[in-house]
Design a protein around this motif. Structure first.
Motif, PDB file in Angstrom:
ATOM      1  N   SER A   6      13.733 -13.438 -25.990  1.00  0.00           N
ATOM      2  CA  SER A   6      14.790 -12.243 -25.034  1.00  0.00           C
ATOM      3  C   SER A   6      15.879 -12.902 -24.687  1.00  0.00           C
ATOM      4  O   SER A   6      16.056 -14.034 -24.317  1.00  0.00           O
ATOM      5  CB  SER A   6      13.709 -11.874 -23.947  1.00  0.00           C
ATOM      6  OG  SER A   6      13.350 -13.118 -23.110  1.00  0.00           O
ATOM      7  N   THR A   7      16.987 -12.096 -24.409  1.00  0.00           N
ATOM      8  CA  THR A   7      18.124 -12.510 -23.893  1.00  0.00           C
ATOM      9  C   THR A   7      18.237 -12.665 -22.418  1.00  0.00           C
ATOM     10  O   THR A   7      17.602 -11.575 -21.735  1.00  0.00           O
ATOM     11  CB  THR A   7      19.209 -11.464 -24.056  1.00  0.00           C
ATOM     12  OG1 THR A   7      19.160 -11.102 -25.692  1.00  0.00           O
ATOM     13  CG2 THR A   7      20.617 -11.562 -23.619  1.00  0.00           C
ATOM     14  N   PRO A   8      18.392 -13.805 -22.026  1.00  0.00           N
ATOM     15  CA  PRO A   8      18.341 -13.934 -20.399  1.00  0.00           C
ATOM     16  C   PRO A   8      19.220 -12.978 -19.739  1.00  0.00           C
ATOM     17  O   PRO A   8      20.276 -12.458 -20.166  1.00  0.00           O
ATOM     18  CB  PRO A   8      18.984 -15.291 -20.142  1.00  0.00           C
ATOM     19  CG  PRO A   8      19.809 -15.992 -21.220  1.00  0.00           C
ATOM     20  CD  PRO A   8      19.214 -14.808 -22.561  1.00  0.00           C
ATOM     21  N   PRO A   9      19.082 -12.391 -18.484  1.00  0.00           N
ATOM     22  CA  PRO A   9      19.769 -11.548 -17.777  1.00  0.00           C
ATOM     23  C   PRO A   9      21.053 -12.323 -17.434  1.00  0.00           C
ATOM     24  O   PRO A   9      21.306 -13.458 -17.175  1.00  0.00           O
ATOM     25  CB  PRO A   9      18.754 -11.245 -16.572  1.00  0.00           C
ATOM     26  CG  PRO A   9      18.056 -12.441 -16.207  1.00  0.00           C
ATOM     27  CD  PRO A   9      17.885 -12.783 -17.569  1.00  0.00           C
ATOM     28  N   ALA A  35      27.838 -13.828 -16.861  1.00  0.00           N
ATOM     29  CA  ALA A  35      27.171 -14.715 -17.466  1.00  0.00           C
ATOM     30  C   ALA A  35      27.105 -16.115 -16.763  1.00  0.00           C
ATOM     31  O   ALA A  35      28.354 -16.143 -16.002  1.00  0.00           O
ATOM     32  CB  ALA A  35      27.431 -15.107 -18.953  1.00  0.00           C
TER      33      ALA A  35
END
Length: 243
Positions: A6-9, A35
């Motif tokens: 999953s893509t980190p928030p 980011a």
């Protein structure tokens, strides 16, 4: 079969932030995401809503609508999330009777650091004001008070740093110490929002650039998309109502 990772928030995210004071919309639907390691340089005239926005991002002011998130978690009233944020203002907000060391050490204790004394000493050294550690804040010059205030805000090495005209009152040494400290925090993954009227300061530190007018972001782009030669004229057009 395992799914894709999953893509980190985002490190910091504003989701439709809005704040109303009576009939006035101080902040009106602001949205952006940073980011880890990014810095948003935020420009705008007085009264544009920049300080109100920072206060919502810090969890000090509840939005009328929308949400601010740190690493995907709403700031709201959660002390653990708010503790990941450092706010640096041009107002020192120091306890006048306490020494520089006591002010910073008090903050370190509030953040639950395991060795508050060592953390305070390191923060004061980073801002090159350790030689005034035992001086009461009320006896420090405006510039030295600002350095101590910055040390206090960064003593816990926050994941997000919000800066409201932080260079105000700093001499060349203090400004260089702040720039070096912010660069180091970014290198360790901190996300920054820098509010400043000084276009040069903002462009020097920013990886993203935004202009705020009447509570809204009227421009937001990567630093690479900004031409230093024309940005001042573009900024004037934007704050005067041009597109």
């Amino acid at each position: 079969m395992a799914g894709a990772p999953s893509t980190p928030p985002p490190a910091l995210e504003a989701v439709g932030l809005r704040r109303v004071f009576g009939p006035r919309r101080a902040v009106d639907g602001v949205a952006f995401a940073l980011a880890p390691g990014e810095c948003l340089a935020l420009f705008g005239p007085n009264g544009a809503g920049k300080t109100t926005l920072l206060r919502m991002l810090a969890g000090l002011l509840s939005p009328t609508a929308g949400e601010a998130r740190v690493a995907g978690r709403p700031i709201g009233e959660d002390p653990a999330v708010r503790a990941r944020v450092g706010l640096i203002s041009h107002h020192s907000l120091l306890y006048a009777a306490l020494t520089a060391r006591e002010n910073v050490e008090f903050a370190a204790r509030l953040y639950g650091l395991p060795n508050p004394a060592a953390a305070a000493r390191q923060a004061l050294e980073r801002m090159r004001v350790a030689d005034r550690a035992e001086t009461p804040a009320r006896r420090l010059s405006r510039g030295l008070q600002q350095r101590v205030s910055i040390a206090r805000a960064m003593v816990h090495e926050p994941d997000v740093v919000l800066l409201d005209e932080p260079f105000t009152g700093l001499d060349e040494l203090g400004a260089r110490a702040l720039t070096e400290a912010l660069t180091a925090l970014r290198a360790h993954g901190a996300a920054l929002v820098l509010v400043t009227h000084n276009l040069g300061e903002g462009l020097a530190l920013g990886t993203r650039v935004a202009v705020m007018r009447q509570g809204r972001l009227v421009d937001e782009r990567s630093r690479a998309a900004v031409d230093d030669r024309t940005f001042a004229a573009e900024y004037r057009a934007l704050v005067e109502g041009g597109s």
